[in-house]
Design an enzyme around this catalytic site. Sequence first.
Site, PDB file in Angstrom:
ATOM      1  N   GLN A  45     -14.294  21.221 -31.249  1.00 11.49           N
ATOM      2  CA  GLN A  45     -13.520  21.877 -32.299  1.00 11.49           C
ATOM      3  C   GLN A  45     -12.141  22.255 -31.779  1.00 11.49           C
ATOM      4  O   GLN A  45     -11.125  22.027 -32.440  1.00 11.49           O
ATOM      5  CB  GLN A  45     -14.252  23.144 -32.756  1.00 11.49           C
ATOM      6  CG  GLN A  45     -13.714  23.729 -34.034  1.00 11.49           C
ATOM      7  CD  GLN A  45     -13.766  22.717 -35.160  1.00 11.49           C
ATOM      8  OE1 GLN A  45     -12.730  22.263 -35.638  1.00 11.49           O
ATOM      9  NE2 GLN A  45     -14.960  22.306 -35.569  1.00 11.49           N
ATOM     10  N   HIS A  48      -9.042  19.875 -31.709  1.00 16.58           N
ATOM     11  CA  HIS A  48      -8.452  19.420 -32.971  1.00 16.58           C
ATOM     12  C   HIS A  48      -7.025  19.879 -33.151  1.00 16.58           C
ATOM     13  O   HIS A  48      -6.180  19.163 -33.666  1.00 16.58           O
ATOM     14  CB  HIS A  48      -9.253  19.982 -34.163  1.00 16.58           C
ATOM     15  CG  HIS A  48     -10.180  18.984 -34.769  1.00 16.58           C
ATOM     16  ND1 HIS A  48      -9.750  17.800 -35.272  1.00 16.58           N
ATOM     17  CD2 HIS A  48     -11.525  19.009 -34.948  1.00 16.58           C
ATOM     18  CE1 HIS A  48     -10.793  17.123 -35.741  1.00 16.58           C
ATOM     19  NE2 HIS A  48     -11.874  17.822 -35.551  1.00 16.58           N
ATOM     20  N   SER A  61      -9.691  24.067 -38.809  1.00 13.78           N
ATOM     21  CA  SER A  61     -11.114  23.803 -38.674  1.00 13.78           C
ATOM     22  C   SER A  61     -11.772  24.822 -37.735  1.00 13.78           C
ATOM     23  O   SER A  61     -11.127  25.349 -36.840  1.00 13.78           O
ATOM     24  CB  SER A  61     -11.277  22.385 -38.128  1.00 13.78           C
ATOM     25  OG  SER A  61     -12.591  21.944 -38.282  1.00 13.78           O
ATOM     26  N   GLN A  63       6.066  15.211 -52.023  1.00 17.58           N
ATOM     27  CA  GLN A  63       6.456  14.171 -52.997  1.00 17.58           C
ATOM     28  C   GLN A  63       5.263  13.326 -53.421  1.00 17.58           C
ATOM     29  O   GLN A  63       5.156  12.917 -54.585  1.00 17.58           O
ATOM     30  CB  GLN A  63       7.612  13.305 -52.468  1.00 17.58           C
ATOM     31  CG  GLN A  63       7.383  12.563 -51.168  1.00 17.58           C
ATOM     32  CD  GLN A  63       7.652  13.416 -49.917  1.00 17.58           C
ATOM     33  OE1 GLN A  63       7.670  14.648 -49.981  1.00 17.58           O
ATOM     34  NE2 GLN A  63       7.839  12.766 -48.776  1.00 17.58           N
ATOM     35  N   ASP A  73     -19.372  15.007 -38.424  1.00 20.03           N
ATOM     36  CA  ASP A  73     -17.985  14.623 -38.690  1.00 20.03           C
ATOM     37  C   ASP A  73     -17.884  13.159 -39.108  1.00 20.03           C
ATOM     38  O   ASP A  73     -17.002  12.774 -39.872  1.00 20.03           O
ATOM     39  CB  ASP A  73     -17.118  14.819 -37.441  1.00 20.03           C
ATOM     40  CG  ASP A  73     -16.865  16.279 -37.140  1.00 20.03           C
ATOM     41  OD1 ASP A  73     -17.063  17.114 -38.035  1.00 20.03           O
ATOM     42  OD2 ASP A  73     -16.462  16.592 -35.995  1.00 20.03           O
ATOM     43  N   ASN A 108      -0.607  18.709 -44.315  1.00 19.19           N
ATOM     44  CA  ASN A 108       0.134  19.773 -43.619  1.00 19.19           C
ATOM     45  C   ASN A 108       0.512  20.888 -44.604  1.00 19.19           C
ATOM     46  O   ASN A 108       0.058  20.895 -45.748  1.00 19.19           O
ATOM     47  CB  ASN A 108       1.372  19.191 -42.929  1.00 19.19           C
ATOM     48  CG  ASN A 108       2.362  18.590 -43.936  1.00 19.19           C
ATOM     49  OD1 ASN A 108       2.317  18.909 -45.130  1.00 19.19           O
ATOM     50  ND2 ASN A 108       3.230  17.733 -43.464  1.00 19.19           N
ATOM     51  N   HIS A 148     -13.283  33.431 -88.012  1.00 17.43           N
ATOM     52  CA  HIS A 148     -14.519  33.102 -87.290  1.00 17.43           C
ATOM     53  C   HIS A 148     -15.732  33.472 -88.146  1.00 17.43           C
ATOM     54  O   HIS A 148     -16.664  32.683 -88.316  1.00 17.43           O
ATOM     55  CB  HIS A 148     -14.621  33.894 -85.977  1.00 17.43           C
ATOM     56  CG  HIS A 148     -13.767  33.392 -84.860  1.00 17.43           C
ATOM     57  ND1 HIS A 148     -12.402  33.459 -84.880  1.00 17.43           N
ATOM     58  CD2 HIS A 148     -14.095  32.816 -83.670  1.00 17.43           C
ATOM     59  CE1 HIS A 148     -11.923  32.957 -83.754  1.00 17.43           C
ATOM     60  NE2 HIS A 148     -12.925  32.557 -82.993  1.00 17.43           N
ATOM     61  N   GLU A 199     -17.053  27.290 -41.168  1.00 12.98           N
ATOM     62  CA  GLU A 199     -17.016  25.945 -41.748  1.00 12.98           C
ATOM     63  C   GLU A 199     -18.193  25.128 -41.190  1.00 12.98           C
ATOM     64  O   GLU A 199     -18.945  24.518 -41.932  1.00 12.98           O
ATOM     65  CB  GLU A 199     -15.679  25.291 -41.376  1.00 12.98           C
ATOM     66  CG  GLU A 199     -15.508  23.904 -41.932  1.00 12.98           C
ATOM     67  CD  GLU A 199     -14.306  23.184 -41.336  1.00 12.98           C
ATOM     68  OE1 GLU A 199     -13.732  23.673 -40.336  1.00 12.98           O
ATOM     69  OE2 GLU A 199     -13.950  22.109 -41.861  1.00 12.98           O
ATOM     70  N   HIS A 200     -18.313  25.112 -39.842  1.00 13.12           N
ATOM     71  CA  HIS A 200     -19.420  24.424 -39.172  1.00 13.12           C
ATOM     72  C   HIS A 200     -20.254  25.456 -38.426  1.00 13.12           C
ATOM     73  O   HIS A 200     -19.704  26.278 -37.704  1.00 13.12           O
ATOM     74  CB  HIS A 200     -18.904  23.424 -38.129  1.00 13.12           C
ATOM     75  CG  HIS A 200     -17.951  22.402 -38.670  1.00 13.12           C
ATOM     76  ND1 HIS A 200     -16.585  22.555 -38.626  1.00 13.12           N
ATOM     77  CD2 HIS A 200     -18.174  21.200 -39.262  1.00 13.12           C
ATOM     78  CE1 HIS A 200     -16.004  21.492 -39.174  1.00 13.12           C
ATOM     79  NE2 HIS A 200     -16.929  20.657 -39.570  1.00 13.12           N
ATOM     80  N   GLU A 238     -15.455  41.866 -83.750  1.00  9.30           N
ATOM     81  CA  GLU A 238     -14.283  41.529 -82.935  1.00  9.30           C
ATOM     82  C   GLU A 238     -13.039  41.356 -83.817  1.00  9.30           C
ATOM     83  O   GLU A 238     -12.011  40.871 -83.345  1.00  9.30           O
ATOM     84  CB  GLU A 238     -14.552  40.263 -82.106  1.00  9.30           C
ATOM     85  CG  GLU A 238     -15.591  40.480 -81.000  1.00  9.30           C
ATOM     86  CD  GLU A 238     -15.748  39.289 -80.041  1.00  9.30           C
ATOM     87  OE1 GLU A 238     -15.095  38.253 -80.246  1.00  9.30           O
ATOM     88  OE2 GLU A 238     -16.534  39.425 -79.076  1.00  9.30           O
ATOM     89  N   TYR A 261      -5.529  12.341 -50.612  1.00  7.98           N
ATOM     90  CA  TYR A 261      -4.437  12.469 -49.650  1.00  7.98           C
ATOM     91  C   TYR A 261      -4.995  12.273 -48.250  1.00  7.98           C
ATOM     92  O   TYR A 261      -5.912  12.982 -47.833  1.00  7.98           O
ATOM     93  CB  TYR A 261      -3.785  13.853 -49.755  1.00  7.98           C
ATOM     94  CG  TYR A 261      -2.507  13.907 -48.959  1.00  7.98           C
ATOM     95  CD1 TYR A 261      -1.281  13.729 -49.583  1.00  7.98           C
ATOM     96  CD2 TYR A 261      -2.525  14.066 -47.570  1.00  7.98           C
ATOM     97  CE1 TYR A 261      -0.111  13.735 -48.859  1.00  7.98           C
ATOM     98  CE2 TYR A 261      -1.360  14.060 -46.840  1.00  7.98           C
ATOM     99  CZ  TYR A 261      -0.149  13.899 -47.485  1.00  7.98           C
ATOM    100  OH  TYR A 261       1.015  13.878 -46.762  1.00  7.98           O
TER     101      TYR A 261
END
Lengths: 431, 431
Positions: free
Chosen positions: A261, A264, A237, A191, A363, A214, A422, A329-330, A417, A130
């Site tokens: 950062q 963004h 981020s 969708q 990046d 999103n 088994h 994250e960074h 068991e 995506y």
Amino acid sequence: MRQLSTQDTDFEQQLATLLAFETVNDANLLKTVDDIIAQVRLDGDSIVLALTQKFDQHPATSIHELELSKDSLAEAFATLDDEAKTALTTATTRVKDFHQRQVQETWQYEDELGNRLGQKVTPLDRVGIYVPGGLASYPSSVLMNAIPAKVAGVKEVIMVVPAPKGVLNQLVLAAAHLAEVDRVFTIGGAQAVAALAYGTETIPQVDKITGPGNKFVAAAKRAVFGQVGIDMIAGPSEVLVYAEGEADDRADWLAMDLLSQAEHDRVAQAIFVTTCPKQLAAVAIEIEKALNNLPKADIARDSLKHRGALVLVKDRSEGMAVINRVAPEHLELSVNDPDALLNDIRHAGAIFMGRHTPEAIGDYCAGPNHVLPTSGTARFSSPLGVYDFQKKSSIIYCSESGSKPLAKTADILAQREDLDAHARSARYRYQ
Amino acid sequence: MRQLSTQDTDFEQQLATLLAFETVNDANLLKTVDDIIAQVRLDGDSIVLALTQKFDQHPATSIHELELSKDSLAEAFATLDDEAKTALTTATTRVKDFHQRQVQETWQYEDELGNRLGQKVTPLDRVGIYVPGGLASYPSSVLMNAIPAKVAGVKEVIMVVPAPKGVLNQLVLAAAHLAEVDRVFTIGGAQAVAALAYGTETIPQVDKITGPGNKFVAAAKRAVFGQVGIDMIAGPSEVLVYAEGEADDRADWLAMDLLSQAEHDRVAQAIFVTTCPKQLAAVAIEIEKALNNLPKADIARDSLKHRGALVLVKDRSEGMAVINRVAPEHLELSVNDPDALLNDIRHAGAIFMGRHTPEAIGDYCAGPNHVLPTSGTARFSSPLGVYDFQKKSSIIYCSESGSKPLAKTADILAQREDLDAHARSARYRYQ
């Protein structure tokens, strides 16, 4: 911009508030997304087209107009200027080189009974990536998602990217060409996720969906998880920059790294941690200076105001504790001896070591992936990698003699068991 | 028991119907689970205790009574008979041996510019394992969840297991002792998952939750995914047994292997695939025979009737196609040359090769994990392993000279993405 100190009596509470970020769990949103998924499962192509016309104001009149040819991707690359061509090609080569080192291989060994055990590694058959459309449509994201899949050996990489009003970012298509994406559909939102997860007459069903999106995309990915694999639910981020006020530090560099950062997204998070009060003040001043002359200053100001912080710690050991608490994250380590810190860092998506390694290099073109765990999930998850596009099957081969002692053990445990079939199935092999 | 043939004109449709299984997405269930999670986040210990008293009819009057001491685990092991002790110890040793081969190590390399790139591997700090209580309370599940975590280097493994009316399975506790589980709480359901995900005054917050459970547990795991890592949403267990009517095949063995899956659960799935019509008929007869004398015949009959199938294929190539279409959790290859098939099998959780490797051996003591991808998710996921309890952080170190060309490339790409602070942050490093 908020300033914190580990000396504050309520430091823990302040830090917790700063880091609190819950992905939207709005019931209306979830209902909308569930409805879209159900519709796509039922009506396939026709509803995907209708929703694309509605949400993206796309002028297409048939689903086939929503697919781009491979030639159009090659064309997008061919028409780029040389500077862009070289930069994208360099990034592609470096990302591919790094990821090739992540490839896992099948292994087997023989145990002392003459049985063979192992793990077969197989690429996924088909994956969907995506790519967001519109403003935040990034060629670098195409490379970072598609290349590990291709390196893993995935036969078919299907990319979806919304094209609001039918408009496409040519750099994104050029990146798809370089990354050898197999098919591209200009669809987006829940969708697109539903179409990839369940397939339609035209859009093939995939085994895994990766890539950011999103809140509709995030909710749809969570909903189809299990039907297909997903990479993660991405949050905003973040960067944490750590320094100790050493002579070689440059406050203007540190400030710009934080701003890279903050620009963004209004909910992006930039945190500066230092052992040096003077450096903290200097960086605050440089941030203000740089903001006076930054195209996205408005976004960056919002981000810094609501989610940013300058944090003073007493010493390196406190600094490491804050880093591990944040699990950023960074993580940038602007220190003379970054290697000395590596052992103490338990949680971070990517670690940028030394003053000449700004996040921006990672990046785009250092090589490692820029799809990284956000919102503290570096505690338990990893950068996107080749391992996300390969899976394992256990291999168990028992020889006739090697089977007997294992069958005996299995028989005993199965009886305990209360699983009689088994036990009998095992018993056949040793009696 | 249903019989299918690839020669049937509607074979594809029949197979799709056979495999269709959707996890419950009942809105009431989801609401109940969401409410429980919200309550646990708000009220912590007190609500966990109250729900345990209510749902499990547990006699405890304080949360502390719900924790078991390490001594009580050791005691549970010590009081076992020798046969059980030996069997559990053998299983533990073999599972540990296999999983040690899955440990990943940190790596770094230097690129041609003098930059250092790599991947740091770190164990998770603390994980929770969910062990079902009551009827399906299996010591083998404790071993299969806890051992990979411990081998990965996880410092604290917290086990939760419901104890209906306060009653505990001593074998489960003994297994927790052998697997070196650190703390055990006798709680279950969505409240246990919520307590592990968010922590309470007494129950520590974990980074990942693994292990099977009922539909409340599955829904709770899906809901907390992102807050913590989870292994997977487990569906009913399945086996696909493949044979070609060779002289050494034993219809009674094949029948019992299928029944060992069917006896698990009314929705468990056992599928037999063969190229030989006579063998298909013989296995059908042996299943009926064995059912006459099986304690869990009632469950197995239901499972075989509703979800089982005997499938006739024309040849080996069709057999492989059916296997890959099913992507079974467990795959038994009852053939003379199982290795010859390995390359063509793309999707399976675990592959049991040859006639002396019944699934039961893998369930208990072969070494590989018995927590495997179900419901076709072997298309994109792997057995539970050490890799589930380790995570990676990218390492990027640029030298002063090695940084310059990368910074230039990053600058160019950042400009094309309209990210000015990114571009400037990179530019500082080469201008």
